[in-house]
Design an enzyme around this catalytic site. Sequence first.
Site, short mmCIF file in Angstrom:
data_model
loop_
_atom_site.label_atom_id
_atom_site.label_comp_id
_atom_site.label_asym_id
_atom_site.label_seq_id
_atom_site.Cartn_x
_atom_site.Cartn_y
_atom_site.Cartn_z
N ASP A 40 35.57 7.04 -45.48
CA ASP A 40 34.20 6.57 -45.28
C ASP A 40 33.32 6.95 -46.48
O ASP A 40 32.23 6.42 -46.63
CB ASP A 40 33.63 7.22 -44.00
N HIS A 50 30.44 4.33 -46.05
CA HIS A 50 29.63 5.48 -45.64
C HIS A 50 28.84 5.16 -44.36
O HIS A 50 27.61 5.18 -44.34
CB HIS A 50 28.67 5.90 -46.77
N LEU A 51 29.61 4.87 -43.31
CA LEU A 51 28.98 4.45 -42.05
C LEU A 51 28.94 5.55 -41.00
O LEU A 51 28.50 5.32 -39.88
CB LEU A 51 29.79 3.27 -41.44
N GLY A 52 29.41 6.77 -41.38
CA GLY A 52 29.54 7.84 -40.38
C GLY A 52 28.30 8.05 -39.53
O GLY A 52 28.39 8.24 -38.31
N ALA A 53 27.13 8.00 -40.16
CA ALA A 53 25.90 8.30 -39.42
C ALA A 53 25.23 7.03 -38.90
O ALA A 53 24.15 7.08 -38.31
CB ALA A 53 24.93 9.05 -40.33
N LYS A 72 29.87 21.49 -37.05
CA LYS A 72 29.32 20.64 -35.98
C LYS A 72 30.19 19.40 -35.78
O LYS A 72 30.61 19.10 -34.68
CB LYS A 72 27.87 20.24 -36.32
N GLU A 105 29.39 6.28 -55.03
CA GLU A 105 29.07 5.31 -53.97
C GLU A 105 27.98 4.36 -54.46
O GLU A 105 26.95 4.83 -54.96
CB GLU A 105 28.61 6.05 -52.71
N ARG A 160 32.75 14.16 -47.53
CA ARG A 160 32.24 13.76 -48.83
C ARG A 160 33.42 13.38 -49.72
O ARG A 160 34.45 14.07 -49.74
CB ARG A 160 31.46 14.90 -49.50
N1 NAI Z 1 30.02 10.18 -43.39
C1 NAI Z 1 28.83 10.44 -42.89
O1 NAI Z 1 28.01 9.55 -42.71
C2 NAI Z 1 28.47 11.84 -42.53
C3 NAI Z 1 29.00 12.89 -43.25
N2 NAI Z 1 28.68 14.17 -42.91
C4 NAI Z 1 29.29 15.23 -43.70
O2 NAI Z 1 30.20 15.96 -42.89
C5 NAI Z 1 30.30 17.30 -43.35
C6 NAI Z 1 30.21 18.26 -42.17
O3 NAI Z 1 28.95 18.17 -41.56
P1 NAI Z 1 28.54 19.19 -40.40
O4 NAI Z 1 29.68 19.38 -39.48
O5 NAI Z 1 27.25 18.71 -39.88
O6 NAI Z 1 28.33 20.53 -41.25
P2 NAI Z 1 28.55 22.03 -40.74
O7 NAI Z 1 27.86 22.87 -41.74
O8 NAI Z 1 28.17 22.15 -39.31
O9 NAI Z 1 30.14 22.25 -40.85
C7 NAI Z 1 30.83 22.43 -42.05
C8 NAI Z 1 31.93 23.46 -41.80
O10 NAI Z 1 32.75 23.55 -42.95
C9 NAI Z 1 33.14 24.92 -43.09
N3 NAI Z 1 33.61 25.21 -44.43
C10 NAI Z 1 32.91 25.63 -45.51
N4 NAI Z 1 33.73 25.82 -46.55
C11 NAI Z 1 34.98 25.52 -46.10
C12 NAI Z 1 36.25 25.53 -46.70
N5 NAI Z 1 36.41 25.87 -47.98
N6 NAI Z 1 37.33 25.18 -45.95
C13 NAI Z 1 37.18 24.81 -44.66
N7 NAI Z 1 35.98 24.80 -44.03
C14 NAI Z 1 34.90 25.14 -44.76
C15 NAI Z 1 31.90 25.70 -42.72
O11 NAI Z 1 32.23 27.04 -42.35
C16 NAI Z 1 31.39 24.88 -41.53
O12 NAI Z 1 31.89 25.39 -40.32
C17 NAI Z 1 29.19 17.45 -44.40
O13 NAI Z 1 29.76 17.32 -45.68
C18 NAI Z 1 28.29 16.28 -44.14
O14 NAI Z 1 27.56 15.91 -45.28
C19 NAI Z 1 27.87 14.47 -41.85
C20 NAI Z 1 27.30 13.46 -41.12
C21 NAI Z 1 27.54 12.06 -41.42
O1 HPV Z 2 24.20 12.99 -42.98
C1 HPV Z 2 25.07 12.89 -43.85
O2 HPV Z 2 25.55 13.86 -44.48
C2 HPV Z 2 25.58 11.57 -44.18
O3 HPV Z 2 26.50 11.49 -44.96
C3 HPV Z 2 24.91 10.37 -43.64
O4 HPV Z 2 24.52 9.58 -44.73
P1 HPV Z 2 23.50 8.34 -44.56
O5 HPV Z 2 22.21 8.95 -44.07
O6 HPV Z 2 24.08 7.41 -43.57
O7 HPV Z 2 23.35 7.75 -45.92
#
Ligand code: NAI
Ligand code: HPV
Length: 618
Positions: free
Chosen positions: A331, A354-357, A226, A336, A307
């Site tokens: 981020d 960790h401000l992504g969201a 996503k 953390e 992560r």
């Molecule tokens: N920094 C933040 O605040 C935020 C961090 N995140 C993190 O971002 C990451 C992605 O989130 P989404 O896109 O929502 O998840 P998602 O599940 O939609 O996408 C993850 C993708 O990674 C792929 N994947 C799995 N194993 C893999 C590998 N070995 N090599 C390459 N690709 C691989 C999957 O097939 C999938 O398409 C998660 O770890 C989530 O926790 C998400 C939102 C906010």
């Molecule tokens: O949704 C995620 O995976 C995030 O990393 C967002 O984290 P937070 O809710 O801002 O602590």
Amino acid sequence: MIASTVPSSSKSSINLLTYATPFKSSFLPSSFSIPPRFSPSTPRFQYLTITNVLKTADSPNLSSTASNLDSIFSNSKPTILVSEKLGDAGLDLLKSFANVDCSYNLSPDDLCSKISMCDALIVRSGTKVNRQVFEAAKGRLKVVGRAGVGIDNVDLQAATEFGCLVVNAPTANTIAAAEHAIALLSAMARNVAQADASMKAGKWQRNKYVGVSMVGKTLAIMGFGKVGSEVARRAKGLGMHVVAHDPYAPADRARAIGVELISFDQAISTADFISLHMPLTPTTSKVFNDETFSKMKKGVRIINVARGGVIDEDALLKALDSGVVAQAALDVFTEEPPKDSKLVHHENVTATPHLGASTKEAQEGVAVEIAEAVVGALQGELSATAVNAPMVAPEVLSELAPYVALAEKLGRLAVQLVAGGSGIKSVKVVYRSARDPDDLDTRLVRAMIVKGIIEPISDSIINLVNADFIAKQKGLRISEERVFANSSPGCPFDSIQVQISNVKSKFASALSDNDEISVEGRVKYGTPHLTRVGSFGVDVSLEGNLILCRQVDQPGMIGIVGGILGMNNVNVSFMSVGRTVRGKKAIMAIGVDEEPDKSTLKKIGDVPAVEEFVFLGL
Ligand SMILES: NC(=O)C1=CN([C@@H]2O[C@H](COP(=O)(O)OP(=O)(O)OC[C@H]3O[C@@H](n4cnc5c(N)ncnc54)[C@H](O)[C@@H]3O)[C@@H](O)[C@H]2O)C=CC1
Ligand SMILES: O=C(O)C(=O)COP(=O)(O)O
């Protein structure tokens, strides 16, 4: 999209089926008042985990089920603890239903002492919901809501063992995370943070902070889910050449955005910028390490909004010091908040906490998404974003238990037979059964096949509740076919076959005449058996690990391969040989207790009559 030739598993149909435990008024305490959204005829469900139900199925204990329901509904207002800042709209929704205790920055001990008075807990990434929390809850905690995507701060195994449902909010912060990745990409390329700090220190350093341009540069998106796909769209708008690596992303989704899917090594060795968007799983943990940094183009720039644990932080520090990595924008961190982190203080690192969201919009979105999921779960509704708990009546699961195990193993086997780089789009499950279709609910078995296929490649926990949702999100089309079998209707299934079409296989003999990967299994003497691979009939118990080996059908092959394994201390648990025509080709399916080392596997491959072989973990 789930295509099905058997009764569909839509949310509403689940209410009608025997997986649900109907709410019996005799379970209710006399003081119970029905919440406004329910009438006495509304079916209720117990949230039981697979583990718990399997245990219960051996010795059903319905009185404990009654007391669970009793404790859920004995108070018309449950208590919900919110341990991190949540958007107002979500809080309002929670308050209309429950007593809400917003206690932020609780110490682990304070969380443990409060939790036994709470029916639900809502967290973000900053609260560690570990085994101690579930133990301290003393059975009262019914639901943990993660207001966001990543659930790596919740001990799912412990939640499952304690029968606590975990739900998350997987979609509302996608755009925020993608925007933050783009913000970091641009800020890093133009030294925005460093230049700002320098000005605030009274300096004017125009020559020091000359940046690099983004237009025309190659950006590799690692994890095309996503967030990754939204980053790709935006980067294309900046004029970047975008490639992606995601072994499981469908190529047509990438093509639609104008992104080429390539191998891991190709991606990291050609990119000027690398942006990480994969989940933290055992496979992705520290996948960016000394070895992978050494393959990168000198001067690469890295963005991590996924992560911290996907990067070996010591290796990144070395790569920054040596100039292999010119800059990093981070981020997320392994720990953390990070303590005394040399990375954070490195002059070529741009860091955010960790401000992504963290946008107003995303926080309102996740707050509402999680509040609805938690309230719904406390009211006994099915949740589309449940991550650890199916709802299955013990008596149904007792019958299905061996098929559940078979289904997961067939899924796991089938996905391991897919050659790297082939996006899986279409899975067909063929059930042979003597039962009337109305008497055969395949949702749990199908869910377990999906679990077997997806779980090794994702951080999602798949179950009866979320299998269709996750499959749909992954662009995986699951179709089912029922074939009448002239066998005993006492057994729900005669055989289950999993077919994956339009992919290449790393073991060509697993391809059927229709060119799809095909594995079939049966339950024999209560245990799952593999009974067919491609066009070859075999019969091997699905335990431990498996070696599939195709050879010329000639005498002595069992002895030669068995001998190699024995000489190298690998214990063979089962062995079966199948062939199509005598004297031509045969398949050996060998169950092994241990994983043979590379040199042992090479010796098998070196046997002249062995044409191909593959090792599969179960
Ligand atoms: N920094 C933040 O605040 C935020 C961090 N995140 C993190 O971002 C990451 C992605 O989130 P989404 O896109 O929502 O998840 P998602 O599940 O939609 O996408 C993850 C993708 O990674 C792929 N994947 C799995 N194993 C893999 C590998 N070995 N090599 C390459 N690709 C691989 C999957 O097939 C999938 O398409 C998660 O770890 C989530 O926790 C998400 C939102 C906010
Ligand atoms: O949704 C995620 O995976 C995030 O990393 C967002 O984290 P937070 O809710 O801002 O602590």
